[in-house]
Design an enzyme around this catalytic site. Sequence first.
Site, PDB file in Angstrom:
ATOM      1  N   GLU A  49       0.819  -1.209   0.000  1.00 54.55           N
ATOM      2  CA  GLU A  49       0.000   0.000   0.000  1.00 54.55           C
ATOM      3  C   GLU A  49       0.855   1.261   0.000  1.00 54.55           C
ATOM      4  O   GLU A  49       0.524   2.240  -0.673  1.00 54.55           O
ATOM      5  CB  GLU A  49      -0.978   0.009   1.182  1.00 54.55           C
ATOM      6  CG  GLU A  49      -2.159  -0.911   0.990  1.00 54.55           C
ATOM      7  CD  GLU A  49      -2.959  -0.626  -0.277  1.00 54.55           C
ATOM      8  OE1 GLU A  49      -3.182   0.557  -0.609  1.00 54.55           O
ATOM      9  OE2 GLU A  49      -3.361  -1.582  -0.955  1.00 54.55           O
TER      10      GLU A  49
ATOM     11  N   TYR B 206      -6.771   7.171   3.192  1.00 52.57           N
ATOM     12  CA  TYR B 206      -6.882   6.082   2.223  1.00 52.57           C
ATOM     13  C   TYR B 206      -6.144   4.825   2.698  1.00 52.57           C
ATOM     14  O   TYR B 206      -6.717   3.734   2.720  1.00 52.57           O
ATOM     15  CB  TYR B 206      -6.353   6.478   0.826  1.00 52.57           C
ATOM     16  CG  TYR B 206      -6.167   5.232   0.003  1.00 52.57           C
ATOM     17  CD1 TYR B 206      -7.266   4.595  -0.556  1.00 52.57           C
ATOM     18  CD2 TYR B 206      -4.921   4.607  -0.104  1.00 52.57           C
ATOM     19  CE1 TYR B 206      -7.128   3.389  -1.233  1.00 52.57           C
ATOM     20  CE2 TYR B 206      -4.777   3.417  -0.786  1.00 52.57           C
ATOM     21  CZ  TYR B 206      -5.880   2.808  -1.341  1.00 52.57           C
ATOM     22  OH  TYR B 206      -5.744   1.611  -1.978  1.00 52.57           O
TER      23      TYR B 206
ATOM     24  N   ASP C 249      -9.607   4.872  -3.775  1.00 50.03           N
ATOM     25  CA  ASP C 249      -8.407   5.073  -4.593  1.00 50.03           C
ATOM     26  C   ASP C 249      -8.847   5.505  -5.991  1.00 50.03           C
ATOM     27  O   ASP C 249     -10.040   5.608  -6.281  1.00 50.03           O
ATOM     28  CB  ASP C 249      -7.532   3.814  -4.618  1.00 50.03           C
ATOM     29  CG  ASP C 249      -8.057   2.729  -5.543  1.00 50.03           C
ATOM     30  OD1 ASP C 249      -9.279   2.669  -5.802  1.00 50.03           O
ATOM     31  OD2 ASP C 249      -7.248   1.921  -6.015  1.00 50.03           O
TER      32      ASP C 249
END
Length: 193
Positions: free
Chosen positions: A40, A123, A141
């Site tokens: 990520e 996020y 995203d």
Amino acid sequence: MISSSISNKILQWYDNNKRDLPWRKPKSSQQSQYFTLVSEIMLQQTQVKTVVPYFTKFTEELPNFTKLSNVSEKKLYKLWEGLGYYSRASNLRKTANIIVDKYNKKLPNNLKELKELPGIGDYTSRAILSLEFNKKVIPLDGNIERLLKRVLLLKKPNEISKTYLMKKVDFFGYSHRQRDYVQSLMELGALVC
């Protein structure tokens, strides 16, 4: 909100079409948490095809939170070389130190504690919660944004703002397979939209 029959069809599509990505192949729950965090962070503002070889090399050299927390800055930056945004690498190491020292080598599983870690914002914390802990959240995203805009026919400037899209992300609903469901939405946005 999408019906459960549609979300099941999306999951079926994902099961048949998902990309073969190295962070989707952990050998243990601890490795899964590590892979989720590293991927990520690497994927922030970087395309999947660029990240794959970096992720593979990085996790071979630094296979867990402890190794990452102890790596020299020189070696860390060498492994990161070419990915850009070196503050991501620095924050990743700082986060690994906190995870080793404060959380017994495990990611925290709540939004507040995740967002307190260096380099982890809204996020990434939501992505970790859904992808790693199967929590019923959907991170927004670029792929999910694209999907939302297509499905809801959003075009006006006020409709395509992040603030507006965050209010609409629940449109997709949730699943008992939340980690796979979130990845299926991301795959649809990446591969179809």
